[in-house]
Write a protein that holds these residues in place. Structure first.
Motif, PDB file in Angstrom:
ATOM      1  N   PRO A 136       9.689  -7.680   0.033  1.00  0.00           N
ATOM      2  CA  PRO A 136      10.907  -6.226  -0.082  1.00  0.00           C
ATOM      3  C   PRO A 136      11.167  -5.633   0.381  1.00  0.00           C
ATOM      4  N   LEU A 137      12.748  -5.342   0.408  1.00  0.00           N
ATOM      5  CA  LEU A 137      13.177  -3.635   0.981  1.00  0.00           C
ATOM      6  C   LEU A 137      12.501  -2.622   0.784  1.00  0.00           C
ATOM      7  N   SER A 138      10.964  -2.709   1.838  1.00  0.00           N
ATOM      8  CA  SER A 138      10.323  -0.988   1.685  1.00  0.00           C
ATOM      9  C   SER A 138      10.086  -0.575   3.122  1.00  0.00           C
ATOM     10  N   LYS A 139       9.652   0.410   3.120  1.00  0.00           N
ATOM     11  CA  LYS A 139       9.247   0.949   4.601  1.00  0.00           C
ATOM     12  C   LYS A 139       7.772   0.562   4.569  1.00  0.00           C
ATOM     13  N   ALA A 140       6.646   0.292   3.401  1.00  0.00           N
ATOM     14  CA  ALA A 140       5.452   0.348   3.115  1.00  0.00           C
ATOM     15  C   ALA A 140       5.176  -1.375   4.313  1.00  0.00           C
ATOM     16  N   VAL A 141       4.504  -1.061   4.583  1.00  0.00           N
ATOM     17  CA  VAL A 141       3.434  -2.037   5.352  1.00  0.00           C
ATOM     18  C   VAL A 141       2.803  -2.852   4.609  1.00  0.00           C
TER      19      VAL A 141
END
Length: 322
Positions: A136-141
Motif C-alpha cells: 500500500p501507499l505508506s511510508k511504513a517499512v
C-alpha cells in the motif's frame, strides 16, 4: 495525452445530480446483470433489502465460485511502464475526459477499479491505476521477504516521483489491506501505530497539487474456504449466506488508513466506508443480490466491485465539493 483541469474547477456533474444518478443508475450496463434483476443485482440488494429480499437470499452466485479466483479484475489499459511501476488507464477516453484522477495502492486498491469505473464515467474522468501487491501507499517499512521488500520500496519511490511529474492529478483514491501486521514496528510504536503513521507520512509526501485524497475503507475478510463453501451450498440447494457467513468481529479488522484519515487536520483527506454492502449488524455475507462478493478470503470479485459503483459514486460525491 493526459487530461488536466483548471484550478477552481467544480465536478463535471453537479453533486445533487450525481447523487440522483447513483440512486437510479441501472446496473446491467455496468455489470452484465440480467435485465429483470437490475434493481437488486449485487450490492443493490443490500441497498434495498426489503424490496430485494428474494435476491438477498439468493441460492445462486455470479461469477461461478469454482472459477472466481482465476478471473481477472476490472480491465484497464497499461499506458506507461517505468521500471517496477506500471500505470493503467480506465474510465473516459482522453479526448472525452474533463479531469484525470488516480487510484493507488496494493491489490486491495486494485479491486476497487470496477466501482471507480462507474464513478469515473459519471464524472467524466479518466482514471489511472498504480498497484503493487502487498505494497500500500505508506511510508511504513513493509515486513516483506526479498525480492518483494526491494520491489515495494522502489515502487513507492517511483509513485511519489510520478505524482511530482503530474500536477494535473488533483484527486487520489487510496485503499489497502487493513491492520498493521505487515509493517516493521518503529521504535516505541506498535505495528498498528506504525501503520497509521506510515499512511499519514505518505499522504504528506504527495505534492500539494494533490488537493484531495479519498481513503476507501478496506473490505471485510472471510473464511479461507468461502468459494468452496458457497459452491457446496448451491449444490445442496441451501442458502450460501446462511451456511458461509462470518461474524463482523472475525471479518472486520481496524483499518489503519481510516484511523489516519479521521485524524487528518484538514479536508484534504476524506474517507468512504461501504461496509454496509458487505455486512449486516452481526454478520458478513459471501453472496449479495446473486453476486459472489469475494473471490478468495479478502479480494472482491470484479462483478461485485462494479455493482458497488453507484454506492461509491453517492458516498464520494460530497467529498469533491470545495
Amino acid at each position: 495525452m493526459r487530461v488536466g483541469r483548471p484550478r477552481g474547477f467544480s465536478p463535471a456533474v453537479p453533486v445533487a445530480v450525481v447523487i440522483t444518478m447513483a440512486a437510479a443508475l441501472p446496473l446491467s450496463a455496468a455489470s452484465g446483470a440480467p435485465d429483470e434483476a437490475d434493481a437488486c443485482f449485487g450490492a443493490a440488494a443490500r441497498a434495498h433489502p426489503h424490496a430485494c429480499e428474494r435476491w438477498t437470499s439468493s441460492r445462486t452466485a455470479t461469477p461461478d465460485p469454482r472459477v472466481a479466483d482465476s478471473l481477472p479484475g476490472a480491465p484497464c489499459d497499461i499506458i506507461e511502464r517505468r521500471d517496477v511501476l506500471s500505470v493503467c488507464a480506465f474510465g473516459r477516453e482522453p479526448s472525452d475526459a474533463v479531469a484525470t484522477v488516480a487510484l493507488v495502492g496494493d491489490s486491495h486498491a486494485a479491486h476497487w477499479r470496477g466501482a471507480l469505473e462507474v464513478v469515473a464515467q459519471a464524472h467524466g474522468w479518466r482514471a489511472l491505476s498504480m498497484m503493487r501487491s502487498s505494497c500500500p501507499l505508506s511510508k511504513a517499512v513493509r515486513d516483506l521477504d526479498e525480492p518483494k521488500f526491494t520491489l515495494c520500496r522502489d515502487w513507492k519511490e517511483l509513485v511519489f516521483q510520478w505524482f511530482r511529474e503530474h500536477p494535473e492529478i488533483e484527486t487520489v483514491f487510496v485503499s489497502g489491506l487493513t491492520g498493521g501486521s505487515g509493517v516493521v514496528p518503529a521504535r516505541g510504536r506498535s505495528r498498528f501505530r506504525t501503520a497509521v503513521a506510515g499512511f499519514r507520512r505518505a499522504w504528506e509526501a504527495l505534492p500539494p497539487t494533490v488537493e484531495r485524497i479519498i481513503v476507501i475503507r478496506d473490505t471485510p475478510k472471510t473464511r479461507p474456504d468461502v468459494t468452496q463453501c458457497v459452491e457446496r451450498a448451491i449444490e445442496r440447494g441451501t442458502l450460501p449466506n446462511r451456511a458461509c457467513s462470518t461474524t463482523r468481529r472475525d471479518s472486520l479488522d481496524v483499518d489503519a488508513a481510516m484511523v489516519a484519515a479521521r485524524k487528518w487536520p484538514s479536508p484534504r483527506v476524506q474517507s468512504v466506508d461501504l461496509t454496509h454492502y458487505f455486512c449486516g449488524r452481526r454478520r458478513c455475507y459471501p453472496v449479495s443480490g446473486g453476486v459472489l462478493v469475494l473471490r478468495d478470503q479478502h479480494h472482491m470479485t470484479a462483478t461485485y466491485s462494479t455493482t458497488l459503483g453507484p454506492m461509491l459514486l453517492r458516498k464520494s460525491a460530497p467529498l469533491l465539493v470545495r
